[in-house]
Structure formats: structure tokens, C-alpha cells
Design an enzyme around this catalytic site. Structure first.
Site, PDB file in Angstrom:
ATOM      1  N   ARG A  33      63.024  -0.066  33.239  1.00  0.00           N
ATOM      2  CA  ARG A  33      64.244   0.371  33.920  1.00  0.00           C
ATOM      3  C   ARG A  33      64.373  -0.273  35.294  1.00  0.00           C
ATOM      4  O   ARG A  33      65.463  -0.633  35.728  1.00  0.00           O
ATOM      5  CB  ARG A  33      64.255   1.896  34.049  1.00  0.00           C
ATOM      6  CG  ARG A  33      64.690   2.592  32.773  1.00  0.00           C
ATOM      7  CD  ARG A  33      64.609   4.097  32.898  1.00  0.00           C
ATOM      8  NE  ARG A  33      63.234   4.574  32.837  1.00  0.00           N
ATOM      9  CZ  ARG A  33      62.747   5.558  33.574  1.00  0.00           C
ATOM     10  NH1 ARG A  33      63.506   6.168  34.455  1.00  0.00           N
ATOM     11  NH2 ARG A  33      61.501   5.931  33.433  1.00  0.00           N
TER      12      ARG A  33
ATOM     13  N   HIS B  60      57.003  12.468  30.734  1.00  0.00           N
ATOM     14  CA  HIS B  60      57.394  11.122  31.116  1.00  0.00           C
ATOM     15  C   HIS B  60      58.722  10.837  30.404  1.00  0.00           C
ATOM     16  O   HIS B  60      58.818  11.056  29.200  1.00  0.00           O
ATOM     17  CB  HIS B  60      56.312  10.128  30.691  1.00  0.00           C
ATOM     18  CG  HIS B  60      56.431   8.807  31.361  1.00  0.00           C
ATOM     19  ND1 HIS B  60      57.442   7.929  31.063  1.00  0.00           N
ATOM     20  CD2 HIS B  60      55.686   8.231  32.323  1.00  0.00           C
ATOM     21  CE1 HIS B  60      57.292   6.852  31.820  1.00  0.00           C
ATOM     22  NE2 HIS B  60      56.241   7.013  32.592  1.00  0.00           N
TER      23      HIS B  60
END
Ligand SMILES: Cc1cc2nc3c(=O)[nH]c(=O)nc-3n(C[C@H](O)[C@H](O)[C@H](O)COP(=O)(O)OP(=O)(O)OC[C@H]3O[C@@H](n4cnc5c(N)ncnc54)[C@H](O)[C@@H]3O)c2cc1C
Ligand code: FES
Lengths: 234, 541
Positions: B338, B318
Site C-alpha cells: 500500500r 493486521h
């Protein structure tokens, strides 16, 4: 960069050790040469294996937390308490009724609660343990399920209860009763299971299984995406 | 609170923030992406892989950390063990008690088998409790198992074993119901409609959740049910070797008491391997989201007994795992940070990648920034990472967005006196999941008679990349199947006499290819995080 961290004194079972600040109790123990067997699971605040009790050199009051989450502080006195067994009622969920009476008959010690609130003060998840114990006494299973939901079952509440209650196992019973008997049925889930059993999707899946990879890739890229109304992310 | 020495870099992030708001990083073209992946994605780093020289998968590539253990030396001396004198004698032995093991044990018990579970830590201390997001099942009217099938195949780059995926998607709704009947509290609307969420790569809202604690909720209910059913279990007693019989069938396992180091012999007619993942091997030095016992033991044991492995060259990383504070090292920082607009920036406050590229690209770019360009930021404990500039979210979307959209993240960092609405987050890719593992059929059977497997220790269901929510699903689908069929097999099997011959043969093979002396003992059992001071020697661990 390790040398930039300030060293602080902590005491592990009486022994003075110096560790860089910013470690957890768990990693400080490892830093000082202890290899964990018990008292260490997810290392992320989810499993409750690392429940710990500590105090300070000049402050005898006991404090409670998760060793994998709690940062070491100067002059901490550490002793690890291993997880120990507590009373757990054995039952067949299929034969229970979701009533307060049932909960009380499986955990009769509940009535001994005299409201000292030690359990709440002990909970590293900051749950209102004493409140859900009193909800249980009133037979409010839904409230117990809701208030106790974030319980990691670390066992500290039971370890500290002067009356020998086991709030975390009692609460699990309530949550299971709630999930099994008190939540509304999901019609769409039931329907889907019936459809699958009736073979409704067999042909679709069979066709996809037979589709050549190139065609499958095309179907995949062209598949329609449901807008994520309630977006959630890993 | 960030240590003082990071202030300079944080100021640079702050000073460049307004400029960066207007600055767009171009997305990489196909060639650029491939080049980046080839050079920096952990799976593509050839030097990180090695071909196995011994065993069924001889010639296959796998990360060196795993290769060392797969080619490892047995922890036991077969000559000093008499497998015909067992301490326990059962029908089905389940090795590892996470979600898969618990399901297998319950179903084997339901079939009337005498079951023993043995597990390395406490019952339920496993990767399963860490699962937050949810479990997939196609049960909404606009969804179907066929759509779930397509999503899963695409996610796995079409390398998944189709028969396994078919079973996965078909069993999914009944698994959700099974768990509810055991008392799992799914998130639901008052009319009973499941509250379902989307995840990366799912084309429908299909994730069933129990708040942010899905795996914990599943695990604590199953663990409670094991106790109600009075199924025998041993804790802190990992398996260190399987036992076969003279017919080449499974005959049990050798366990070790982690504290007393006594060996325990279990005679069993069938074994279900459910030992979970691999994160604690820290492939290429990565931090991990995995629990303390995720050391690939099941792969090692099964491999030595002759089981075939698949997709052992692909791991899931990840891109944004937390690296500071140390307390949450390796834990996930959700991708949503994000999506809402936060950029990734280096020590000088400069962007280096468009932050919404696919996960493997972003992970590779962060690795390049830290390892090759040396523009990462060091933590007091020696980690290096980059800034995820969270405060810019509120600048883009208005004050209060972070608090509203990311409450769990805010809370997690607040515990450590970091206010992510005002300060950036330090991140680095984290080892999350083992895509491959022991090869199984639709009933969880391996190629070794009597050896079944389920859960993260198996491979094939997810191809080369697992989708969110398909792992916790797999546990119950294949755990249940493996438990049931293992119990049936146990009833029917004609037993031979147990031997440790395969361990002798294994050691001979290692000696023959000349690697025995260079390899560690395996399985690993626990990672070694103990700091050695002044180079002092310890007794061999
Ligand atoms: C932080 C995190 C978040 C995740 N989020 C999600 C999510 O939202 N949705 C999703 O679907 N998946 C998610 N996953 C993945 C998923 O949770 C795991 O893949 C899955 O739970 C693995 O289950 P398991 O039963 O196969 O293994 P585990 O749950 O890991 O259980 C394996 C057990 O075997 C024991 N064991 C190991 N070796 C031995 C041995 N030698 N002898 C005896 N016992 C042994 C272990 O200690 C452990 O108890 C997440 C994983 C993590 C770590
Ligand atoms: S080790 Fe799991 S909560 Fe601390």
C-alpha cells in the site's frame, strides 16, 4: 462460493477422495476427515513439520514438498511421513573451534557422500544441499551457513540420503559456529551493553516513568523520527 | 492462478485502474474514524465480547471465543487423578516450547534446576518460527533504551505497565548478544555493524533481523541448545490442568498424550507458562497468521489456578492478510504494497477507503465493505475479501518497481501462478497477536506462588497494541528472567501436598453461576478443521 470450485480425485493412503481444487495437501487431508496431530505446525511454510512425499496414479516417481504449501493435483497419491529423529551431535559451542575439522569430527559420515544429489532434489526449499555438504567437506563453514540459511529443518534430506548423512543438523552446527565465532563483533552493541550496566540511561528512563500521561503523549508526538533509510515492513 | 469466475471482477479492476490513478480518496475525519471503528473494528464490537462470570477476572470483558474457554469445564475428573503419584518429578516444568519456553528452560538449567519441557506439537512448532521482520533492541548510537521506552508506551496507547517496559528495553541489547553467543546469525555489515531496520511506530532503526527468517533462526538455535544441554522434553503432550498444593502453591501439571490420550502427572516445584498466542481461536471468524497450536491454553490453565489476566479485550488484527489462494490464507501481505501506491478496491473496482489510514481503520473499512455492503469478492473456499491493486505500483513508479521492492511477495504468489505485477491480490484482515494475557511482574511471576509466565501468553508489556519486533524481544527478556527466578524459587520453596482441589472448586463455581452445562471443555488444545460429511456423527472429540 464453495460450490464453484471443481472437484478433483486424490488418493489418501489408497482411498479415493474428491476435494475442491485449490486446497493444499494439508487442508485436503482435513477436508477428507483426517485430524492432524503430527505433520502440522505453522501452516505457513516456516516450520518444516509438514514435509511430505507423494506421487501420481500413473507416475511412480516420488516427489517432495511441504504439505501446507503444496496444492493438490488430480490423481495425487498421498501418504504423510511423520518427522523422525535423526543423528544430532551433542556439543558445547563454547568449547568448539570453528574449523572444518571440528565439523567433520562431529559429523564423520560426511565423507560417505558419493554425490548422488538426492538431497538437493528432495529439498522443498530448493536449497543446494549437496553443494553445502561438499562445502562442509572442504571446511568452508561460511559457505555452508550461507547456502543453508533458508533451511526449515524438515528432515527430508536426511530421510532420503542413501548414506545416512544428516545435512540439516550438520548445517545448523555450521551456522552456529559462524554466528558465534566467524562474524565480526558489533562494537556498538558491546558499548551499549556497557553503558546500560553503568547506569547511563537510568535517569532518563526514571524520568519517563514519572512523567504524567498527558506530558508523555506530548513527548511521544513530538519525538524526532529517524528517516527509514532501509525501510522494512511487517 | 485465479479461478475463471473471478475474471469479470479482475477486468473491472483493470478497467477502472487508470481512472483511479487520478482519484483521491479523502482521509476520514476524527468522527468518521471513531464511527467506523465503533461499528466495525473487532475490538469495538460489543456483541463479540462477554463479561466473565467466574474466576479472578469476573466482570471483565473478553471475546466470546475466549470467554467460553476461560469459563470452560476441565478435561479431567479430579476424583480419578492422584497427583501424589507423579510420572515425572522435577524442579521446574516449562509448558510450551516456543522462544519464551526455550529461553526459560535454558536459564533454569543454568541455575542448576532439573527441568522438564512439555509442548503440544514438536519442539519449536510455535508462533516464534513465523516471525520474519525482526527483534527490537536500542543499540545504535543515535538510539537509547529511553527512546525505545517512549516508542513502546506510545504504541500501546500508554496503557502498558511501565515497569515491564523498562525491563524490556533495558535487557534488549544483552538479549541480542546472548542469542549471538548461542550462534544466531544476525544480519551485519562486514565491520560488524548490525543491519537494522525501521518498523511501524519505531522512531529509530532498531529491528535486528536474520534475513526474512528471524524467528526461525532464533528458534532453531535455541532448540539445538536445549538438546546439547540434554534438557528433558516431551512432545505432543500438552498440559491440560495445573496442580496446586494444600498451601495454594504450584505443584505441577497434568499433561495428555495427544495420540494415546493417556494422562501424565508431572510434579514440579515451579511452573513456567509459555504457551503463546490465541490466533487459532479465530476470534469472530478471522483467519490468522498463527501456528496450529495457538489456542490460548496457558490462559485457561493459569486462570483456573487463580492467576489474574490483563488486557484480554484487545487483539491485534493486521488489515491485509492473504485470503487467496487458500494455501496462504491469513498470511501477511506486507503494508509496503500500500505504501508503494496500491489501492484497496471492491468487487466493482471502486475504492472505499484511503488505503494508508492507520491499520485499525483500514481493517474496519474492509470488514464493512465485505460484511455490510456485500461488495467483497468470494473465494472458492468461501472466504470474502477485497482487491489490493498491486499492478498499479508499476504504473505509478515505473516498470520493475514491484520486482525490486517486493521480491518475497512476488515469489510467494508466483508459487501459486499469480503474478502480482499484473494481477491484484485478494486480502482480508487477519488475527495476528494477543495483546493481553497473564499478569506478570518484572521477573515473570504471577499472583499464584510458583507460577511464572513469559511471552505472548502474558499481558502488560504492550498495553493495548504491540509494536513490531517487541514480541520476539519479550520472549527472550522475560523467558530468561522467568526461568532463572523459577529455578531459584524451586530451590527455596517448602512443598505442601498436591491436590486437585482447585479444579473441584472451579467446577462448583461454574455450577453455581449456572454456566457449566453451556460451556465446552477447555483448554482447546487444537482447532478442529475436519470437515464433517453428510452430518455424520463422530465420537465426541
Ligand atoms: C507470522 C508471524 C509473524 C510475526 N512476526 C513478528 C516479528 O517480525 N517480530 C516480532 O517481534 N514478533 C512477531 N510475531 C509475534 C511473535 O512471533 C510471537 O508473539 C512470539 O514468537 C510468541 O512466542 P512464545 O514463545 O510466547 O509463543 P510460541 O512461539 O507460540 O510458543 C508457544 C508454544 O507453546 C505450545 N503450547 C501451546 N499450548 C500448550 C499446552 N497446553 N501445553 C504445552 N504446550 C503448549 C505451542 O504449541 C508452542 O510450541 C509474529 C507472529 C507471527 C505468527
Ligand atoms: S506446517 Fe510449518 S512448514 Fe508446513
Amino acid at each position: 462460493m464453495a460450490e464453484q470450485a471443481r472437484l478433483i480425485d486424490i488418493y489418501i493412503m489408497g482411498r479415493r477422495c474428491q476435494v475442491p481444487e485449490g486446497l493444499t495437501i494439508l487442508t485436503a487431508l482435513e477436508y477428507c476427515g483426517y485430524r492432524m496431530i503430527r505433520g502440522c505446525g505453522c501452516r505457513a511454510g516456516f516450520c518444516g513439520a509438514c514435509a511430505t512425499i507423494y506421487n501420481f496414479k500413473n507416475d511412480p516417481q516420488l516427489r517432495y514438498d511441504l504439505a501446507c504449501q503444496k496444492t493438490v493435483e488430480p490423481d495425487m497419491y498421498l501418504v504423510q511421513v511423520p518427522f523422525f529423529p535423526a543423528v544430532k551431535a551433542l556439543y558445547d559451542l563454547e568449547k568448539l573451534e570453528a574449523t572444518g575439522g571440528k565439523v567433520l569430527s562431529l559429523y564423520p559420515d560426511l565423507v560417505k557422500c558419493f554425490g548422488c544429489n538426492t538431497c538437493t532434489k528432495t529439498c522443498p526449499q530448493e536449497l543446494e544441499v549437496m553443494w553445502f555438504v561438499s562445502d562442509a567437506l572442504r571446511g568452508d563453514i561460511r559457505e555452508v551457513a550461507d547456502k543453508s540459511f533458508d533451511c526449515l529443518m524438515c528432515g527430508l534430506c536426511a530421510a532420503r540420503c542413501p548414506q545416512g548423512l544428516v545435512p540439516y543438523n550438520m548445517a545448523l552446527l555450521c551456522r552456529r559456529l559462524y554466528g558465534r565465532y566467524l562474524t565480526p563483533v558489533s562494537e556498538h552493541l558491546e558499548e551499549r551493553i556497557t553503558e546500560i550496566e553503568a547506569g547511563k540511561f537510568d535517569a532518563d528512563i526514571e524520568e519517563l516513568k514519572k512523567t504524567a500521561e498527558k506530558e508523555l503523549r506530548r513527548k511521544y508526538t513530538e519525538r524526532d523520527m529517524e528517516p527509514a533509510l532501509e525501510q522494512h515492513w511487517e | 492462478m485465479y479461478p475463471a469466475y473471478l475474471e469479470e471482477s479482475i477486468h473491472l479492476v483493470e478497467d477502472t485502474r487508470v481512472r483511479r490513478l487520478l482519484e483521491t480518496m479523502p482521509s476520514l475525519d476524527e468522527m468518521g474514524k471513531n464511527a467506523l471503528l465503533k461499528l466495525y473494528h473487532p475490538d469495538y464490537i460489543e456483541a463479540s465480547m462477554r463479561q466473565l462470570q467466574a474466576g479472578v477476572n469476573k466482570g471483565d470483558s473478553t471475546p466470546v471465543e475466549l470467554a467460553d474457554l476461560l469459563e470452560g469445564n476441565s478435561r479431567i475428573n479430579p476424583d480419578t487423578i492422584d497427583p501424589s503419584k507423579p510420572d515425572h518429578n522435577v524442579d521446574v516444568l516449562v509448558i510450551g516450547c516456543g522462544g519464551a519456553g526455550a529461553s526459560a528452560a535454558l536459564l533454569a538449567n543454568e541455575e542448576g534446576a532439573r527441568v522438564l519441557i512439555t509442548t503440544k506439537l514438536r519442539m519449536g512448532d510455535a508462533n516464534t518460527v513465523g516471525a520474519q521482520a525482526g527483534t527490537q533492541a536500542a543499540d545504535r548510537p543515535n538510539d537509547s533504551p529511553a527512546i525505545h521506552y517512549l516508542d513502546t508506551m506510545g504504541g500501546g496507547h500508554f496503557d502498558n505497565i511501565p515497569e515491564l517496559v523498562e525491563v524490556l528495553v533495558r535487557d534488549a541489547p544483552s538479549v541480542i548478544k546472548w542469542l549471538e553467543q548461542l550462534g544466531v546469525n544476525w544480519d551485519k555489515a562486514p565491520d560488524g555493524t548490525m543491519h537494522e531496520l525501521s518498523g511501524g511506530g519505531t522512531s529509530r532503526r532498531r529491528l535486528h533481523s536474520a534475513r526474512d527468517y528471524t524467528g526461525l533462526e532464533e528458534m532453531r538455535v535455541l532448540r539445538d541448545e536445549l538438546r546439547n544441554k540434554k534438557i528433558d522434553y516431551l512432545e505432543f503432550a500438552p498440559a491440560v490442568e495445573l496442580i496446586l498444593d494444600d498451601r495454594g502453591q504450584i505443584a505441577g501439571a497434568v499433561l495428555i498424550n495427544l495420540e494415546t490420550e493417556e494422562l501424565v502427572i508431572v510434579r514440579a516445584r515451579a511452573v513456567v507458562m509459555t504457551t503463546g498466542g490465541i490466533g487459532r481461536l479465530h476470534i469472530q471468524g478471522f483467519p490468522t497468521t498463527n501456528h496450529y497450536g495457538a489456542t490460548a491454553d496457558g490462559l485457561v490453565l493459569a486462570y483456573r489456578a487463580g492467576a489474574e489476566l490483563v488486557f484480554i479485550d484487545t487483539m491485534q488484527y493486521h488489515p491485509t492478510g492473504a485470503i487467496y489462494p487458500l494455501q496462504i490464507l491469513g498470511q501477511l501481505v506486507t503494508e509496503k504494497v500500500r505504501t508503494l501506491g496500491a489501492q484497496l478496491v471492491n468487487i466493482s473496482g471502486e475504492q472505499f477507503v484511503m488505503s494508508l489510514e492507520p491499520r485499525d481503520i483500514v481493517a474496519s473499512a474492509i470488514i464493512r465493505e465485505c460484511r455490510e455492503r456485500q461488495l467483497g469478492i468470494g473465494t472458492p473456499t468461501g472466504e470474502t475479501g477485497v482487491w489490493l491493486d498491486s499492478p498499479m505500483i508499476d504504473m505509478i513508479r515505473g516498470e520493475g518497481t514491484i520486482a525490486r521492492e517486493l521480491p518475497a511477495m512476488v515469489r510467494q504468489f508466483r508459487r501459486h501462478d499469480i503474478d502480482i505485477t499484473r494481477q491484484p491480490i485478494l486480502v482480508y484482515p487477519t488475527l495476528h497477536y494477543q495483546n493481553g494475557g497473564i499478569k506478570i511482574d518484572t521477573e515473570g511471576a504471577t499472583n499464584v506462588p510458583g507460577l511464572y509466565a513469559a511471552g505472548e501468553c502474558t499481558g502488560g508489556v504492550h498495553g493495548r497494541n504491540r509494536l513490531i519486533g517487541n514480541s520476539t524481544l519479550e520472549l527472550f527478556v522475560f523467558g530468561r528472567r522467568a526461568g532463572r527466578v523459577a529455578a531459584q524459587y524451586a530451590k527455596a520453596v517448602k512443598r505442601g501436598s498436591p491436590t486437585m482441589e482447585h479444579v473441584r472448586r472451579w467446577q462448583q463455581e461454574l455450577a453455581k453461576v449456572g454456566v457449566a452445562g453451556q460451556r465446552p471443555v477447555s483448554p482447546r488444545l487444537l482447532p478442529d478443521y475436519v470437515r464433517r460429511t453428510h452430518g455424520q456423527a463422530r465420537q465426541a472429540a
